[in-house]
Structures are given as structure tokens and as C-alpha cells.
Design an enzyme around this catalytic site. Structure first.
Site, PDB file in Angstrom:
ATOM      1  N   LYS A  36       1.570  -6.637   5.507  1.00  0.00           N
ATOM      2  CA  LYS A  36       1.745  -7.821   4.567  1.00  0.00           C
ATOM      3  C   LYS A  36       2.939  -7.951   3.664  1.00  0.00           C
ATOM      4  O   LYS A  36       3.466  -6.800   3.290  1.00  0.00           O
ATOM      5  CB  LYS A  36       0.403  -7.962   3.562  1.00  0.00           C
ATOM      6  CG  LYS A  36      -0.887  -7.726   4.284  1.00  0.00           C
ATOM      7  CD  LYS A  36      -2.150  -7.589   3.552  1.00  0.00           C
ATOM      8  CE  LYS A  36      -3.490  -7.211   4.110  1.00  0.00           C
ATOM      9  NZ  LYS A  36      -3.351  -5.732   4.223  1.00  0.00           N
ATOM     10  N   TYR A  74       0.758  -1.400  -0.010  1.00  0.00           N
ATOM     11  CA  TYR A  74      -0.032  -0.075  -0.068  1.00  0.00           C
ATOM     12  C   TYR A  74       0.833   1.230  -0.007  1.00  0.00           C
ATOM     13  O   TYR A  74       0.402   2.262  -0.028  1.00  0.00           O
ATOM     14  CB  TYR A  74      -1.023   0.057   1.376  1.00  0.00           C
ATOM     15  CG  TYR A  74      -1.778  -1.309   1.568  1.00  0.00           C
ATOM     16  CD1 TYR A  74      -2.072  -1.949   0.440  1.00  0.00           C
ATOM     17  CD2 TYR A  74      -2.448  -1.260   2.662  1.00  0.00           C
ATOM     18  CE1 TYR A  74      -3.150  -2.984   0.690  1.00  0.00           C
ATOM     19  CE2 TYR A  74      -3.550  -2.277   2.861  1.00  0.00           C
ATOM     20  CZ  TYR A  74      -3.519  -3.177   1.676  1.00  0.00           C
ATOM     21  OH  TYR A  74      -4.527  -4.337   1.970  1.00  0.00           O
TER      22      TYR A  74
END
Ligand code: A2P
Length: 294
Positions: A76, A51
């Protein structure tokens, strides 16, 4: 069953049911969103290396003043870092300005190169083995590991050799993408589901769906509350509504109890209005075993 406020992972750790999602939350907005959420009762933040907002998420956590051990933080492993998870873990910890993660997920079973191509020479199963090694050798850095965007087909391959059963599978879940097969599979294995894009992501038709608006009117809440509460009304589910807007962040934390009939009605939406906000084919690995993506 009344809606949950937290679930227990297969590690024994407590994971708050509602977390702030940050996919598509831009660096200029996400720091404030995280700070505001944590100052207003949220205890669970979800981000990802992919992100590109971990630094700002970390700044938002610091600005909130909430002690680190009073929140649940997930990030992640990016697809382009599958060949070097150890280095990527250190980078995420540094950006988030924390010494540990409550949960670290393999973002997709889809290794990719730095320039965004499918890396078909590398096996995601080898990445998982390295994630397991890191988890087993560094409990002070990783409290739990799990996966994201895993279908039943991919789980069958993973669980044949896994030394650590993933604590969580984070997938797209909402009434137009209920994914009953993988949900049932994970529940049988004690793997908690986390719903991303529970509203259907940006400009979602679900917010105007007549079943959703009817139930929202009955309980005098916004359609978003019905869509978020759907997951809190299921065992072993957590949910990540994303917002960078103060009033929505506040609103989205309000969970209502739904009847089994209402849950059934919401599930029926998929029969006529199926969609995915994020189709796995963007990775270059096709449908990743999801039946609706074949
Ligand atoms: P914003 O971030 O500008 O507030 P999802 O959680 O399914 O990914 O959906 C995120 C999208 O839904 C974003 O566009 C977000 O906008 C918007 N959103 C978040 N909360 C609400 C709400 N309560 N009502 C309407 N839209 C919302």
C-alpha cells in the site's frame, strides 16, 4: 454457497481468498511468518509501506522458495507518500525485492506529512490519478490498483472521475464492524472486499463471543476459523488474518462452510457489540465518511 478459495478481480486476475495479514507484525517476526505461511500453503501476502516491514516480508518471500508468480502480493501507498507515488512505488518494489505488485492500494484517503500531520493542502484524488497513470503506463509493475479504508461517501467522489475502477477496497471487517453499506456498494460496482482485522485485532473480544464459540464448537474448529470463514462464505470477499505464530498460521488457513443462518447470527453481533480496532480519526481527517464514525 460453499466457501471460496479465490475470487476474480475486475482485471481478470485471480486473488486467493485467504492471505496472511502483516499489520503489527514486527520486523523481527514477520520474515519467519511469511516464509512459514508460504511453505504451508498460503499464496497471498498483504503488507504496506506504513507497516515498515516490507524488507522483511520480501526476505520471507525469498526464503520460502515459492516462485513469485505463484503468489499474490499486495502493498500500500503510505499516507506520507501521497505527493510522490512513483518514488514510493519504486521504494516498495525495492524493499520487497520484486519487479511487480499484484495489487497496490492507496492505504487511506488521507494525505499526511512526514511528521504525521494531516496534509490538507494535498487532495487524495490527485494521488489516485497518479496511481492510475502508473498502472496504465507500467502494466509490468502493477497488475492491479485499488483502495483501502474507503467509505461510500469517498467512493462517490472517486468514481465520478476514475479512469480505473479500483479492483479492491480493503477495510476493517468482522462481526463487530460489518460495514454493510460500503460492502453492498462495492459489490454493485464489481469491487472485491478485503477484510483486515477479521479477528478484531489483538486481544479481541470476538474470540470469546458466545455466538462465535457456539458455531466453532459445532464445527470443531477454533473461534478464529469461524471469523475468517465468515468472509470466505461471501461472494467477492478476501480475508487477511494476521499471525506471527506457527500453529495459528496453520490453523487460520482452515475454512469451513457456514449456513446463511449462522452468517446472520454473526452479523447480529454488531447490534450490541460494535467496535473498530482502527478508528479512521487517527489520520486527522475525522471519520472519513464512515457512518459509525460520525
Ligand atoms: P499473533 O500474531 O501473536 O499470533 P487480526 O487478524 O484480526 O488482526 O488479529 C490478529 C491478532 O489475533 C494477533 O494478536 C494474533 O496474534 C491473534 N491471532 C491470530 N490467529 C489467532 C488464532 N487462531 N487464535 C487466537 N488469536 C489469534
Amino acid at each position: 454457497m460453499p466457501a471460496t478459495t479465490s475470487v476474480i478481480l475486475n482485471t481478470g486476475a485471480v486473488m486467493p481468498t485467504v492471505g496472511l495479514g502483516t499489520w503489527k507484525s514486527k520486523p523481527g517476526q514477520v520474515e519467519h511468518a511469511v516464509e512459514f505461511a508460504l511453505k504451508n500453503g498460503y499464496k497471498h501476502i498483504d503488507t504496506a509501506a506504513g507497516y515498515q516491514n516490507e524488507t522483511e516480508v520480501g526476505q520471507g518471500i525469498k526464503a520460502s522458495g515459492l516462485p513469485r508468480d505463484q503468489m499474490f502480493l499486495t502493498t500500500k501507498l503510505d499516507n506520507s507518500d501521497q505527493r510522490h507515488p512513483a518514488k514510493a512505488l519504486e521504494a516498495s518494489l525495492k524493499k520487497l525485492d520484486t519487479t511487480y505488485l499484484d495489487l497496490w492500494l492507496m492505504h487511506w484517503p488521507a494525505p499526511m506529512t512526514r511528521d504525521g500531520q494531516a496534509d490538507k493542502e494535498h487532495d487524495w484524488l490527485d494521488t489516485w490519478k497518479t496511481m492510475e497513470d502508473l498502472y496504465l503506463s507500467h502494466p509490468e509493475k502493477l497488475k492491479a490498483i485499488g483502495v483501502s479504508n474507503f467509505s461510500v461517501e469517498y467512493f462517490e467522489r472517486l468514481l465520478k472521475v476514475a479512469r480505473v475502477v479500483p479492483a479492491v477496497n480493503q477495510i476493517e471487517l468482522h462481526p463487530s464492524c460489518p460495514q454493510d453499506d460500503v460492502v453492498e456498494y462495492c459489490q454493485n460496482k464489481g469491487i472485491v472486499m478485503t477484510a483486515y482485522s477479521p479477528l478484531g485485532s489483538d486481544n479481541s473480544p470476538l474470540l470469546k463471543n458466545e455466538t462465535v464459540t457456539k458455531i466453532a464448537a459445532k464445527y470443531d474448529v477454533q473461534p478464529a476459523n469461524v471469523l475468517i470463514s465468515l468472509h470466505a462464505n461471501k461472494p467477492m470477499h478476501t480475508v487477511l488474518p494476521k499471525s506471527v505464530t506457527n500453529e495459528r498460521i496453520l490453523n487460520n488457513a482452515k475454512i469451513i462452510d457456514l449456513t446463511p443462518e449462522e452468517i446472520g447470527e454473526l452479523h447480529d453481533i454488531d447490534k450490541t457489540h460494535h467496535f473498530r480496532a482502527c478508528h479512521p480519526s487517527w489520520t486527522g481527517f475525522g471519520g472519513l465518511g464512515f457512518p459509525d464514525c460520525k
